[in-house]
Design a protein around this motif. Structure first.
Motif, short mmCIF file in Angstrom:
data_model
loop_
_atom_site.label_atom_id
_atom_site.label_comp_id
_atom_site.label_asym_id
_atom_site.label_seq_id
_atom_site.Cartn_x
_atom_site.Cartn_y
_atom_site.Cartn_z
N UNK A 132 -3.33 -74.00 -9.60
CA UNK A 132 -4.41 -74.93 -9.20
C UNK A 132 -4.09 -76.29 -9.81
N UNK A 133 -3.08 -76.94 -9.27
CA UNK A 133 -2.63 -78.23 -9.80
C UNK A 133 -3.77 -79.25 -9.78
N UNK A 134 -3.80 -80.06 -10.81
CA UNK A 134 -4.81 -81.11 -10.99
C UNK A 134 -6.22 -80.57 -11.22
N UNK A 135 -6.37 -79.28 -11.37
CA UNK A 135 -7.68 -78.70 -11.68
C UNK A 135 -7.71 -78.18 -13.11
N UNK A 136 -6.62 -78.30 -13.82
CA UNK A 136 -6.55 -77.84 -15.20
C UNK A 136 -6.72 -79.06 -16.12
N UNK A 137 -7.90 -79.25 -16.66
CA UNK A 137 -8.14 -80.43 -17.49
C UNK A 137 -7.46 -80.36 -18.87
N UNK A 138 -6.95 -79.18 -19.22
CA UNK A 138 -6.37 -78.99 -20.55
C UNK A 138 -4.85 -79.15 -20.57
N UNK A 139 -4.21 -79.27 -19.42
CA UNK A 139 -2.76 -79.29 -19.36
C UNK A 139 -2.16 -80.44 -20.17
#
Length: 193
Positions: A149-156
């Motif tokens: 879920x690219x760009x949906x992981x705020x912790x990356x």
């Protein structure tokens, strides 16, 4: 059983990285040399890209887009986790080959007990390395989340420090264990020759 035979049994007790039953020492050494070389190259490339990307971002220069490196991080985890054990196994098999027809000497008991402690720790790497496994699992989960879920992981973006810490811990443990193993093997082979 002689003390040299005891040492050989200790070496053989190391759990192999790859299952290669019914192969001689020489064939296992050749196979491990090839696999270790491939793993070193893949580790250097994958971890190098990640570290270079993190360091370049510090000086506001973007070589690789961090948001797209999650798959590379996952691959580097798999490469770097196996590399030290392959290296130790290769080193121990070469040592086994070198002491195959040697005789005993004074002080081999102490060296054998030290080697047994090292190999027991290598065989129980999940028990003795729980912090590394916990960190790797966290990085893996975050990486999979980022890939799926690219760009949906705020912790990356916050995973850069844990990834660098993971590499540093692996490197530090490798240097420490390799030094102890090298000293033990060198001392034994010095007295056996």
């Amino acid at each position: 059983m002689t003390k040299i035979d005891e040492r050989k049994n200790i070496i053989v007790s190391l759990k192999p990285t790859y299952k290669e039953e019914n192969k001689g020492i020489e064939k296992r050494i050749q196979f491990l040399k090839g696999m270790t070389l491939v793993n070193i190259v893949l580790t250097i490339i994958s971890a190098g890209i990640i570290v270079l990307s993190i360091l370049a971002e510090i000086i506001d220069y973007e070589i690789f887009k961090w948001q797209k490196l999650a798959l590379m991080v996952i691959l580097s985890l798999s490469f770097i986790m196996n590399l030290p054990n392959q290296f130790y196994e290769l080193k121990l098999l070469k040592h086994l080959k070198n002491i195959n027809s040697k005789s005993e000497f004074d002080g081999i008991d102490k060296l054998n007990s030290e080697l047994k402690i090292i190999i027991d720790k290598l065989n129980n790497r999940f028990k003795s390395n729980w912090s590394i496994i916990f960190l790797a699992f966290g990085i893996l989960i975050m990486g999979i989340w980022q890939v799926l879920i690219e760009d949906k992981n705020p912790y990356w973006n916050y995973m850069k420090l844990p990834i660098l810490a993971f590499y540093a811990i692996i490197l530090f443990r490798f240097i420490n264990t390799n030094k102890r193993l090298y000293e033990n093997i060198t001392e034994t082979e010095k007295h056996c020759s």
